[in-house]
Write an enzyme that holds these catalytic residues in place. Structure first.
Site, mmCIF file in Angstrom:
data_model
loop_
_atom_site.group_PDB
_atom_site.id
_atom_site.type_symbol
_atom_site.label_atom_id
_atom_site.label_comp_id
_atom_site.label_asym_id
_atom_site.label_seq_id
_atom_site.Cartn_x
_atom_site.Cartn_y
_atom_site.Cartn_z
ATOM 1 N N TYR A 3 0.826 -1.213 0.000
ATOM 2 C CA TYR A 3 0.000 0.000 0.000
ATOM 3 C C TYR A 3 0.860 1.264 0.000
ATOM 4 C CZ TYR A 3 -3.652 -3.377 1.037
ATOM 5 O OH TYR A 3 -4.506 -4.453 0.976
HETATM 6 C C1 LIG Z 1 -0.881 -8.335 0.768
HETATM 7 C C2 LIG Z 1 -0.877 -9.231 -0.447
HETATM 8 C C3 LIG Z 1 -2.190 -9.088 -1.190
HETATM 9 C C4 LIG Z 1 0.263 -8.778 -1.373
HETATM 10 O O1 LIG Z 1 0.325 -9.675 -2.480
HETATM 11 P P1 LIG Z 1 1.730 -10.261 -2.961
HETATM 12 O O2 LIG Z 1 1.499 -10.885 -4.262
HETATM 13 O O3 LIG Z 1 2.325 -11.082 -1.887
HETATM 14 O O4 LIG Z 1 2.571 -8.907 -3.038
HETATM 15 P P2 LIG Z 1 3.563 -8.454 -4.189
HETATM 16 O O5 LIG Z 1 4.132 -9.617 -4.826
HETATM 17 O O6 LIG Z 1 2.936 -7.449 -5.016
HETATM 18 O O7 LIG Z 1 4.649 -7.814 -3.385
HETATM 19 C C5 LIG Z 1 5.426 -8.705 -2.665
HETATM 20 C C6 LIG Z 1 6.837 -8.608 -3.079
HETATM 21 O O8 LIG Z 1 7.052 -8.951 -4.429
HETATM 22 C C7 LIG Z 1 7.960 -8.002 -5.026
HETATM 23 N N1 LIG Z 1 7.569 -7.852 -6.415
HETATM 24 C C8 LIG Z 1 6.775 -6.923 -6.943
HETATM 25 N N2 LIG Z 1 6.677 -7.089 -8.276
HETATM 26 C C9 LIG Z 1 7.424 -8.177 -8.558
HETATM 27 C C10 LIG Z 1 7.714 -8.867 -9.747
HETATM 28 N N3 LIG Z 1 7.223 -8.469 -10.948
HETATM 29 N N4 LIG Z 1 8.504 -9.963 -9.667
HETATM 30 C C11 LIG Z 1 8.990 -10.367 -8.487
HETATM 31 N N5 LIG Z 1 8.759 -9.749 -7.329
HETATM 32 C C12 LIG Z 1 7.986 -8.650 -7.370
HETATM 33 C C13 LIG Z 1 7.772 -6.737 -4.281
HETATM 34 O O9 LIG Z 1 8.969 -6.017 -4.202
HETATM 35 C C14 LIG Z 1 7.334 -7.208 -2.945
HETATM 36 O O10 LIG Z 1 8.414 -7.345 -2.116
HETATM 37 P P3 LIG Z 1 8.218 -7.019 -0.634
HETATM 38 O O11 LIG Z 1 7.010 -7.826 -0.174
HETATM 39 O O12 LIG Z 1 9.457 -7.485 -0.045
HETATM 40 O O13 LIG Z 1 7.973 -5.545 -0.572
HETATM 41 C C15 LIG Z 1 -0.615 -10.711 -0.086
HETATM 42 O O14 LIG Z 1 0.663 -10.826 0.481
HETATM 43 C C16 LIG Z 1 -1.645 -11.275 0.865
HETATM 44 O O15 LIG Z 1 -2.667 -11.768 0.413
HETATM 45 N N6 LIG Z 1 -1.353 -11.225 2.174
HETATM 46 C C17 LIG Z 1 -2.213 -11.803 3.189
HETATM 47 C C18 LIG Z 1 -3.565 -11.158 3.220
HETATM 48 C C19 LIG Z 1 -3.491 -9.671 3.362
HETATM 49 O O16 LIG Z 1 -2.739 -9.149 4.194
HETATM 50 N N7 LIG Z 1 -4.295 -8.977 2.557
HETATM 51 C C20 LIG Z 1 -4.443 -7.579 2.647
HETATM 52 C C21 LIG Z 1 -5.237 -7.299 3.858
HETATM 53 S S1 LIG Z 1 -6.022 -5.779 3.720
#
Ligand SMILES: CC(C)(COP(=O)(O)OP(=O)(O)OC[C@H]1O[C@@H](n2cnc3c(N)ncnc32)[C@H](O)[C@@H]1OP(=O)(O)O)[C@@H](O)C(=O)NCCC(=O)NCCS
Length: 193
Positions: free
Chosen positions: A148
């Protein structure tokens, strides 16, 4: 994996998968998930509903996100409205899209799926602002918080308690539309990823 836009019926058809991803992502127990299932089904009929899903090549649901136009009479909207002072109500709630859920299955997290879903959802959203709530957590270690903040969300309310929930939440917001530079991940929208 590919990112696809979902119509309300797409979400309703895959409600079991949606609830399963939600449960895995949040670590919730079965009873709570049954209650949420009912809410999610009703949310799909709300004005301004927009949803995205990430499907694996086998068609398995890896993640999803959805939101709708935030308005009076909705429980979440009314809770947030009550907690804001008048200028902030005008600022944030006049023409607002609420991101209601955004989740990625734990096995698919950390590969940009969440960022792509959020970017696509905000690109489709109608409204001048977007708000969401997320549990209070360490901003440096929480993936949700890092996501976020990368997207430029700022604090609207901190340490906020919804009735019936003992966890503290933050309400975060930003203006729409999402500027090209606001989220540097290379997600060009609804395309294969
Ligand atoms: C929060 C959530 C939706 C984020 O989704 P995600 O797919 O894990 O997140 P992203 O992949 O976009 O980001 C994660 C990491 O990938 C990295 N990333 C982004 N784009 C990327 C790409 N193209 N290739 C590889 N890595 C990448 C980011 O740098 C990020 O690193 P960081 O976490 O160390 O900052 C997910 O982790 C989740 O469902 N969590 C549990 C439930 C939750 O908290 N939901 C929100 C509640 S409101």
């Amino acid at each position: 994996m590919r990112l696809v836009p979902w119509q309300p019926d797409d979400l309703l058809r895959r409600l079991d998968d949606v609830v399963s991803v939600y449960g895995e992502a949040m670590g919730y127990r079965a009873e709570l998930l049954q209650t949420r299932r009912g809410y999610i089904g009703a949310h799909a009929r709300r004005p301004g509903f927009r949803a995205v899903a990430t499907l694996t090549t086998e068609g398995r649901l890896a993640g999803f996100g959805y939101g709708y136009t935030s308005g009076p009479g909705q429980w979440w909207h009314d809770q947030v409205r009550t907690a804001l002072d008048e200028p902030d109500r005008r600022r944030w709630l006049t023409d607002c899209f609420e991101v209601v859920e955004l989740h990625v299955r734990p096995s698919a997290q950390g590969h940009g799926v969440g960022a792509r879903q959020l970017r696509a959802l905000l690109a489709m959203a109608a409204g001048a602002t977007v708000l969401l709530s997320t549990p209070e957590a360490d901003e440096q270690t929480s993936r949700a918080w890092r996501l976020y903040r990368r997207f430029g969300f700022v604090d609207v309310l901190r340490d906020f308690y919804f009735p019936g929930d003992e966890r503290a939440f933050a309400i975060l917001g930003r203006d729409l539309p999402l500027a090209e530079r606001a989220a540097p991940e290379d997600a060009p929208g609804i395309v294969g990823i």
